[in-house]
Design an enzyme around this catalytic site. Structure first.
Site, PDB file in Angstrom:
ATOM      1  N   HIS A 169       0.877  -1.178   0.000  1.00 46.09           N
ATOM      2  CA  HIS A 169       0.000   0.000   0.000  1.00 46.09           C
ATOM      3  C   HIS A 169       0.911   1.225   0.000  1.00 46.09           C
ATOM      4  O   HIS A 169       1.531   1.547   1.008  1.00 46.09           O
ATOM      5  CB  HIS A 169      -0.893  -0.026   1.240  1.00 46.09           C
ATOM      6  CG  HIS A 169      -1.885   1.096   1.297  1.00 46.09           C
ATOM      7  ND1 HIS A 169      -3.111   0.959   1.890  1.00 46.09           N
ATOM      8  CD2 HIS A 169      -1.845   2.368   0.841  1.00 46.09           C
ATOM      9  CE1 HIS A 169      -3.781   2.098   1.799  1.00 46.09           C
ATOM     10  NE2 HIS A 169      -3.016   2.968   1.179  1.00 46.09           N
ATOM     11  N   ARG A 186      -8.244  15.064   1.775  1.00 44.54           N
ATOM     12  CA  ARG A 186      -7.941  15.733   3.035  1.00 44.54           C
ATOM     13  C   ARG A 186      -6.459  15.532   3.337  1.00 44.54           C
ATOM     14  O   ARG A 186      -5.767  14.775   2.657  1.00 44.54           O
ATOM     15  CB  ARG A 186      -8.760  15.131   4.179  1.00 44.54           C
ATOM     16  CG  ARG A 186      -8.395  13.671   4.479  1.00 44.54           C
ATOM     17  CD  ARG A 186      -9.205  13.069   5.601  1.00 44.54           C
ATOM     18  NE  ARG A 186      -8.725  11.774   5.995  1.00 44.54           N
ATOM     19  CZ  ARG A 186      -9.036  10.622   5.419  1.00 44.54           C
ATOM     20  NH1 ARG A 186      -9.874  10.622   4.386  1.00 44.54           N
ATOM     21  NH2 ARG A 186      -8.546   9.478   5.849  1.00 44.54           N
TER      22      ARG A 186
END
Length: 678
Positions: free
Chosen positions: A208, A292
């Site tokens: 990831h 964000r």
């Protein structure tokens, strides 16, 4: 630059934003719920406004109340932090409608990435590589199942509106599909109000890797390199590092360019993170974009020397990006460990309680701690149980790992179970040190990281006995000091028995007999005091084993020599118990007085109790049902996570004490279960 901003968040998030704002001479306004009226972020801000009850739905998720607070105090902008309303497009629009700048991306960009299926289509059109899968609007169960069958197992079910690992399930076999779909849809509905699913091919050994991007209102975009977030539990990150180690040649630039294309495809403004799955052959695939600032942004700050919150404020004020891509450089290596109130050895069960003792590692150029709590604060069931973020940096990866291990060893928390001992084991694991990473790391190395039966080191028990004695002597000595001065009540004679504070007696051995309780086990010991205050020595007997000891107690640190071995250990005392820190592991000892017995623990056999405060979201068994071992009896949600309670054996649900929607207290009995005789 703004003169005053309101921070629509809490805890370490709000504290982090306040720190940058203060450096830039921007005034800050905190908001707080009933549970946070004494919180650190409230104390740090220039102003603070109460916004409601403790549950986030009654406070931090009340966009209208927060906007009214911003207007009331004259704030020019609202910083949503990360979490809560940070990716709420409607809130961003409400801010704009009330003349407030939303320090984040445009509402249209939030909406574009808010739906995973819609985001996949946009990324495909922008030439960003995608994992094979079904992202369509038709949610018929048989269609989803057929898509999974066609692409081949394993597959991953993901909530279209999801995030943070919610509404996500791995499916390894066609027979598991229906149950996994039900679980994922239920969790997605509870978390996002939308149970639509997408189905993707599940890569078995992916990493990831996410890329930090930043865009301004002038159309400029840059990437501030990447972070490896492969070490996760239940799709939630535990440890992050930057830059990602061992990237194939050219991959950093390709991923960075793809991330900027992804952001510019939706006219993005501000800080964002584009997340990719990196396969073993070096290929990478778009996973999602978080609109964000991310929890793990500090590792990017550490290797680039940039303050990303400062960038946010500049960009939100209409200014261009502080620098171009060519000016950004990677310097060294950084790790971030998330310090949680949770029991890692009990399936990461969240914990609540008072932080009786907190001692942080020293902050410097190599070590940074972002936190929103101090000693004496409480971890409540209302919010995420993250206590702090520990960030370390050094000139290369090996040195950064050593820094991480040392800092974890120095990070001491008592009163609440934390994941610090687990993180310490993780930091020392050979696979992490070798950068052998993928998202299955915890499963692959489960035996080494978990299920370690722990017992105190051989010398810790006599150290604990010595600590109690030295503390007893200090208290006795303090009794001879006058009320508010450091002068003794009478002249002090170091060798006089009449000024002795260790229960000296004539013609008798000065011996104490006490009992410690550790993990339910009684530890009886005898401690004999020898010599006077100038030459104080102790003989400690534990389980017929003798220890010769001398020591000095200075604040919370005991420095002692036990049978010739000199060592130091941190100690923290609280009422009837105290905590000894054996490396990164806190060991809590209870003290049994001579005249009180230990209350026997009530047997919980046949009872099922709530592990903490929470809400019952599903009851699958009825009173009187006969169930098989492993059957799901009920599901409760607490600390933003769902906990499934299963039958430990074949048996009968004889009593049921809750229904869906009930709010239950930690320890409350949920049902009574009677095992069937074999």
């Amino acid at each position: 630059m703004f003169d005053k901003i309101l921070i629509a968040n809490r805890g370490e998030i709000a504290c982090r934003i306040i720190q940058t704002a203060q450096r830039l001479n921007v005034k800050t306004v905190a908001v707080y719920s009933d549970a946070d009226h004494r919180a650190l972020h409230v104390k740090m801000a220039d102003e603070a406004i109460h916004i409601g009850a403790a549950p986030s739905a009654d406070s931090y998720l009340r966009g209208d109340v927060i906007i009214n607070a911003a207007l009331q105090c004259g704030a020019q902008a609202v910083h949503p932090g990360y979490g809560f309303l940070s990716e709420n497009a409607q809130f961003a629009e409400q801010c704009a409608a009330n003349g407030l700048v939303f320090i984040g991306p445009p509402a249209a960009a939030i909406r574009a990435m808010g739906s995973k299926s819609a985001a996949k289509t946009i990324m495909q059109d922008a030439g960003v590589p995608l994992v094979p899968g079904y992202h369509g609007a038709d949610q018929a169960r048989d269609l989803l199942k057929r898509a999974a069958d066609d692409m081949g197992y394993p597959v991953l079910l993901k909530a279209v509106a999801g995030g943070g690992g919610k509404g996500m399930r791995q499916v390894w076999d066609a027979n598991e599909f229906d149950d996994a779909l039900d679980d994922a849809k239920r969790e997605a509905k509870a978390s996002f109000g939308n149970d639509d699913m997408l189905v993707e091919k599940y890569l078995t050994q992916p990493r990831h890797v996410e890329v930090q991007v930043f865009c301004d209102t002038q159309g400029n975009g840059v990437y501030l390199f990447e972070r490896d977030c492969s070490i996760q539990r239940r799709h939630q990150k535990i440890l992050e590092e930057a830059p990602a180690p061992n990237l194939p040649a050219g991959t950093r630039e390709k991923m960075g360019d793809a991330a900027v294309r992804a952001a510019q495809a939706i006219d993005y403004v501000g800080a964002g993170t584009v997340e990719f799955l990196l396969d073993t052959d070096g290929s990478f695939y778009f996973m999602e974009m978080n609109t964000r600032l991310q929890v793990e942004h500090p590792v990017t700050e550490m290797i680039t020397g940039q303050d990303l919150v400062e960038w946010q404020l500049h960009v939100a004020g209409g200014n261009p990006l502080p620098c171009e891509q060519s000016a950004l450089q990677i310097n060294g290596h950084a790790f971030e460990a998330r310090i949680y109130a949770e029991d890692a050895d009990n399936d990461f069960m969240p914990a609540t309680g008072k932080l009786d003792y907190v001692s942080l590692p020293s902050s410097n150029a190599h070590v940074r701690v972002d936190t929103g709590v101090v000693q004496g604060d409480a971890v409540t069931p209302y919010y995420d149980p993250m206590i702090a973020k520990l960030i370390v940096w050094d000139t290369d990866r090996d040195k950064a790992i050593a820094r991480l291990s040392d800092a974890l060893n120095a990070y001491r928390i008592g009163g609440v179970t934390t994941n610090i001992p687990f993180l310490h084991r993780l930091a020392g694991h050979p696979a992490l040190i070798a950068a052998d990473l993928d998202t299955g790391f915890l499963v692959k190395h489960h035996e080494a990281l978990f299920e370690q039966a722990f017992s105190p080191s051989t010398e810790l028990v006599p150290l604990a006995c010595l600590f109690l004695q030295l503390r007893r002597e200090q208290h006795s000595c303090a009794a001879k000091i006058t009320g508010n001065s450091n002068r003794l009540a009478s002249p002090w004679d170091e060798v006089s028995p009449w000024d002795e504070v260790s229960s000296w007696r004539l013609n008798q051995t000065n011996t104490y007999h006490d009992t410690l309780i550790w993990n339910g086990e009684r530890i009886d010991y005898a401690l004999e005091v020898q010599g006077n205050r100038v030459d104080r020595r102790y003989q400690i007997t534990v389980n017929d084993q003798d220890f010769a000891a001398v020591g000095i107690l200075n604040n919370d640190v005991l420095t002692a020599t036990i049978n010739g071995h000199r060592t130091s250990v941190a100690m923290a005392a609280h009422d009837t118990h105290f905590i000894a820190f054996d490396g990164a592991t806190p060991i809590s000892f209870h003290v049994e007085s001579d005249d009180t017995g230990v209350a026997e623990e009530a047997s919980n056999a046949g009872n099922f109790n709530a592990p903490m405060n929470g809400t019952i979201v599903e009851v699958k068994a009825n009173q009187g049902d006969t169930v098989a071992a492993g059957s799901v009896l009920l599901v409760m949600e607490a600390m933003k996570m769902q906990h499934t309670i299963k039958a430990p054996s074949d048996g009968i649900v004889s009593e049921l004490y809750c229904v869906v929607g009930d709010l239950v207290d930690g320890g409350a009995e949920l049902l009574r279960f009677e095992a069937l005789a074999e």
